[in-house]
Design a protein around this motif. Structure first.
Motif, PDB file in Angstrom:
ATOM      1  N   GLU A  64       0.832  -1.215   0.000  1.00  0.00           N
ATOM      2  CA  GLU A  64       0.000   0.000   0.000  1.00  0.00           C
ATOM      3  C   GLU A  64       0.861   1.256   0.000  1.00  0.00           C
ATOM      4  O   GLU A  64       0.602   2.209  -0.726  1.00  0.00           O
ATOM      5  N   ARG A  67       2.445   1.684  -3.409  1.00  0.00           N
ATOM      6  CA  ARG A  67       1.481   2.213  -4.395  1.00  0.00           C
ATOM      7  C   ARG A  67       1.342   3.726  -4.256  1.00  0.00           C
ATOM      8  O   ARG A  67       1.358   4.459  -5.237  1.00  0.00           O
ATOM      9  N   LYS A  68       1.167   4.161  -2.994  1.00  0.00           N
ATOM     10  CA  LYS A  68       0.966   5.600  -2.752  1.00  0.00           C
ATOM     11  C   LYS A  68       2.188   6.387  -3.255  1.00  0.00           C
ATOM     12  O   LYS A  68       2.048   7.360  -3.986  1.00  0.00           O
ATOM     13  N   GLU A  72       2.847   9.025  -6.720  1.00  0.00           N
ATOM     14  CA  GLU A  72       3.241  10.443  -6.626  1.00  0.00           C
ATOM     15  C   GLU A  72       4.544  10.744  -7.359  1.00  0.00           C
ATOM     16  O   GLU A  72       5.016  11.877  -7.344  1.00  0.00           O
ATOM     17  N   VAL A 113      -0.676   1.205 -10.049  1.00  0.00           N
ATOM     18  CA  VAL A 113      -0.879   2.660 -10.135  1.00  0.00           C
ATOM     19  C   VAL A 113      -0.452   3.236 -11.477  1.00  0.00           C
ATOM     20  O   VAL A 113      -0.650   4.415 -11.732  1.00  0.00           O
TER      21      VAL A 113
END
Ligand code: TYD
Length: 341
Positions: A64, A67-68, A72, A113
């Protein structure tokens, strides 16, 4: 460009951050590091407030979070790895977890992503995936065409991670490139690796433990040459390709040891011959022609004696750094004794 760098608090990563902040004002770096024994926030204390640098404490196994952070950023440079052969002989599990599962987790995070494969992923690896070369065939070198034949638990785990990276390009069309570098040297290297171990031992008045007959050969690459090549691959490399990075600087361990002793004004009596490493690879050597002809890169900072002497001087001048590191998690040589008991 905003780069997610994994393992940016380690030796090669922290030098990458410093190099990019100094030379490239068009690049921002987000450093994701788990701060295990070798990752050290002190390695980047001088740049921690730079507006183009962000530190995130976390693990590449946390999908997680990956991915974040990838969401970005524009690109990933994956340096996070367990890297010390002697440690992998004692316990291979963290090597498989961080190197194989960690790489797969990061690539899966990117796939989620970045479904259109707009972002680039550079997987930073080692020449040790090719196994070793005989000492009596100096004309042989590793290149991108050399078959994989890793021989230590460490290099086997890196070979596995390289294969996963290549497979994600082939299967999903991701823009993945792999780099395979020779032995790095320079500032902020964890003092379990031979150069900082030997230099700091001598400063402490201890002998240097030379494995076996000392005839093993490594191709020494200055960490900033390496990082310049990694950035060239990120910006100009071809997705799906791999690139061998070397220093054109092959030395036997005996030659290396004598050079360090010479730079520190010590004689041969400071060498302590010790039992050989299990399965010790004899020779690594890189043919970096592809990088030179295709991306215009060659090493310019690796040549000895100057590069070795400036590195020795860095450890002499930064005793407070390595004394803190050595008094903490450092157990390399003693673990080696345990293995050979
Ligand atoms: P190292 O720095 O561990 O890198 P690698 O094994 O990945 O090449 O070791 C470099 C060489 O130095 C290798 O041939 C093993 C040798 N060596 C010693 O002789 N004594 C030591 O205490 C260490 C750590 C390494």
């Amino acid at each position: 460009m905003k780069i997610l760098l994994t393992g940016g608090s380690g030796f090669i990563g922290s030098n990458f951050v410093r190099y990019v902040l100094r030379d490239r004002d068009d690049i921002e770096v987000v450093n994701l590091d788990a701060l295990t024994y070798s990752g050290n926030p002190e390695n980047l204390a001088d740049v921690e407030n730079d507006p183009r640098y962000t530190f995130v404490h976390g693990n590449i196994l946390d999908i997680e979070l990956c991915r974040k952070l990838i969401g970005e950023c524009d690109a990933v440079i994956h340096m996070a790895a367990e890297s010390h052969v002697d440690r992998s002989i004692i316990d291979a599990r963290p090597f498989v977890e961080s190197n194989v599962l960690g790489t797969q987790t990061l690539l899966d995070a990117m796939r989620k992503v970045d479904p259109d494969n707009a972002k680039t992923f550079v997987h930073v690896s080692t020449d040790e995936v090719f196994g070793d070369l005989p000492l009596d065939r100096p004309e042989l070198k590793f290149s991108e065409a050399t078959p994989y034949a890793p021989s230590s638990p460490y290099s086997a785990s890196k070979a596995g991670s390289d294969m996963i990276a290549r497979a994600y390009h082939h299967t999903f069309g991701m823009k993945v490139m792999v780099t395979n570098c020779s032995n790095n040297f320079g500032p902020y290297q964890f003092p379990e690796k031979v150069i900082p171990l030997f230099v700091t031992n001598l400063i402490e008045g201890k002998k240097v433990p030379l494995y076996g007959d000392g005839r093993n050969v490594r191709d020494w690459l200055h960490v900033e040459d390496h990082n310049e090549a990694v950035l060239a691959v990120l910006e100009k490399g071809e997705p799906g390709e791999s690139y061998c990075i070397g220093g054109n600087n092959e030395r036997s361990n005996l030659e290396l040891t004598h050079a360090i002793l010479g730079a520190m004004g010590k004689d041969e009596s400071w060498i302590e011959p010790v039992k050989d490493r299990l399965g010790h690879d004899r020779r690594y050597a890189i043919d970096a022609t592809k990088l030179k002809t295709q991306l215009g890169w060659e090493p310019t900072r690796s040549a000895w004696p100057a590069a070795l002497e400036s590195t020795v001087k860095w450890y002499v001048d930064h005793a407070e750094w390595w004394k803190r590191v050595k008094s903490g998690a450092y157990r390399g040589y003693y673990e080696q004794q345990y293995v050979n008991r």
